[in-house]
Scaffold this active site. Sequence first.
Site, mmCIF file in Angstrom:
data_model
loop_
_atom_site.group_PDB
_atom_site.id
_atom_site.type_symbol
_atom_site.label_atom_id
_atom_site.label_comp_id
_atom_site.label_asym_id
_atom_site.label_seq_id
_atom_site.Cartn_x
_atom_site.Cartn_y
_atom_site.Cartn_z
ATOM 1 N N SER A 15 -71.486 -52.290 -30.001
ATOM 2 C CA SER A 15 -71.175 -53.141 -31.151
ATOM 3 C C SER A 15 -71.261 -54.612 -30.763
ATOM 4 C CB SER A 15 -69.773 -52.844 -31.690
ATOM 5 O OG SER A 15 -68.779 -53.190 -30.739
ATOM 6 N N LEU A 17 -71.862 -58.349 -29.757
ATOM 7 C CA LEU A 17 -72.830 -59.014 -28.885
ATOM 8 C C LEU A 17 -73.644 -58.008 -28.083
ATOM 9 C CD1 LEU A 17 -70.621 -61.901 -27.393
ATOM 10 C CD2 LEU A 17 -72.120 -61.986 -29.397
ATOM 11 N N ASP A 56 -66.272 -46.603 -18.626
ATOM 12 C CA ASP A 56 -65.128 -47.497 -18.506
ATOM 13 C C ASP A 56 -65.476 -48.503 -17.421
ATOM 14 O OD1 ASP A 56 -62.758 -48.810 -17.941
ATOM 15 O OD2 ASP A 56 -61.555 -46.995 -17.743
ATOM 16 N N VAL A 57 -65.667 -49.761 -17.803
ATOM 17 C CA VAL A 57 -66.148 -50.757 -16.838
ATOM 18 C C VAL A 57 -65.145 -51.039 -15.727
ATOM 19 C CG1 VAL A 57 -67.701 -51.872 -18.480
ATOM 20 C CG2 VAL A 57 -65.335 -52.721 -18.232
ATOM 21 N N CYS A 83 -71.050 -57.488 -21.660
ATOM 22 C CA CYS A 83 -70.444 -57.984 -22.902
ATOM 23 C C CYS A 83 -69.092 -57.341 -23.180
ATOM 24 C CB CYS A 83 -71.369 -57.709 -24.087
ATOM 25 S SG CYS A 83 -72.944 -58.567 -24.034
ATOM 26 N N TYR A 158 -56.696 -64.428 -21.842
ATOM 27 C CA TYR A 158 -58.125 -64.426 -22.166
ATOM 28 C C TYR A 158 -58.842 -65.582 -21.480
ATOM 29 C CZ TYR A 158 -62.345 -64.238 -25.063
ATOM 30 O OH TYR A 158 -63.641 -64.161 -25.493
ATOM 31 N N THR A 193 -68.780 -61.420 -35.137
ATOM 32 C CA THR A 193 -68.807 -60.049 -34.630
ATOM 33 C C THR A 193 -67.829 -59.193 -35.417
ATOM 34 O OG1 THR A 193 -67.059 -60.470 -33.018
ATOM 35 C CG2 THR A 193 -69.326 -60.923 -32.319
#
Length: 252
Positions: A15, A17, A56-57, A83, A158, A193
Amino acid sequence: MDLANTAALVTGGASGLGAATAAALAARGASVYALDLAPAIEKAADVEGVTYVETDVTDGASVRNAVAAAVSSGLPLRTVVSCAGIGPSARILSKRGPHDLDLFAKVVQVNLVGSFNVMTVATEAIAQTDADADGQRGVIVNTASIAAYDGQVGQAAYAASKGGIVGLTLPAARDLAQYGIRVCTIAPGIVDTPMLATVSDEFRAGLAAGVPFPQRLARPSEFADLVTMIVDHDYLNGEVIRMDGALRMAPR
């Protein structure tokens, strides 16, 4: 660097970007592996040239399996775009108490450690491919945010995670230069987004009004265009590129 007949990885590829980037790379002739969590993949559109891989990164084995899937295609892995990310909001101290440490750690784990994990595992595979005539083997594009520079109230976790991506860019490019692998980072501003799909038109208009020019939200396709430009431009390396319409975020 030519994308045709190569393999590419895009995290968060189901989804936003990531989806736009996966589609753009596939349109240029790459065989794209879009890595994402199962709930996102279930909602993803079918795109020719894009294969979805549940990943899962933050998990080393999960990322190694995804990279192995790309390598098993028989095409040289050349492009990796990270992303995947999350952006919950919380103040360091508020009426509800101090910032939850587990939340801070999770944001850094997904956004920063996840990107590092993917880059580390993928570049090992890229380094084993044959270089082109110019000695190139691949390109890594990570995703930061203008919050890395202009973090707002509630964005401590963040902004810290995205600031880490910015700080990682140059040393990563220097580390990987001997293997013919370039590393760049895109720092987007406010992009239209799915994360913004739930807010009102009035709120979206207010966000757009704060952008100097063009006075609108960025489009995911513009992020994807910038990724392909970085891939094409062989002399771009170790650079962070702001894509924000000259926006500088206010404190809140």
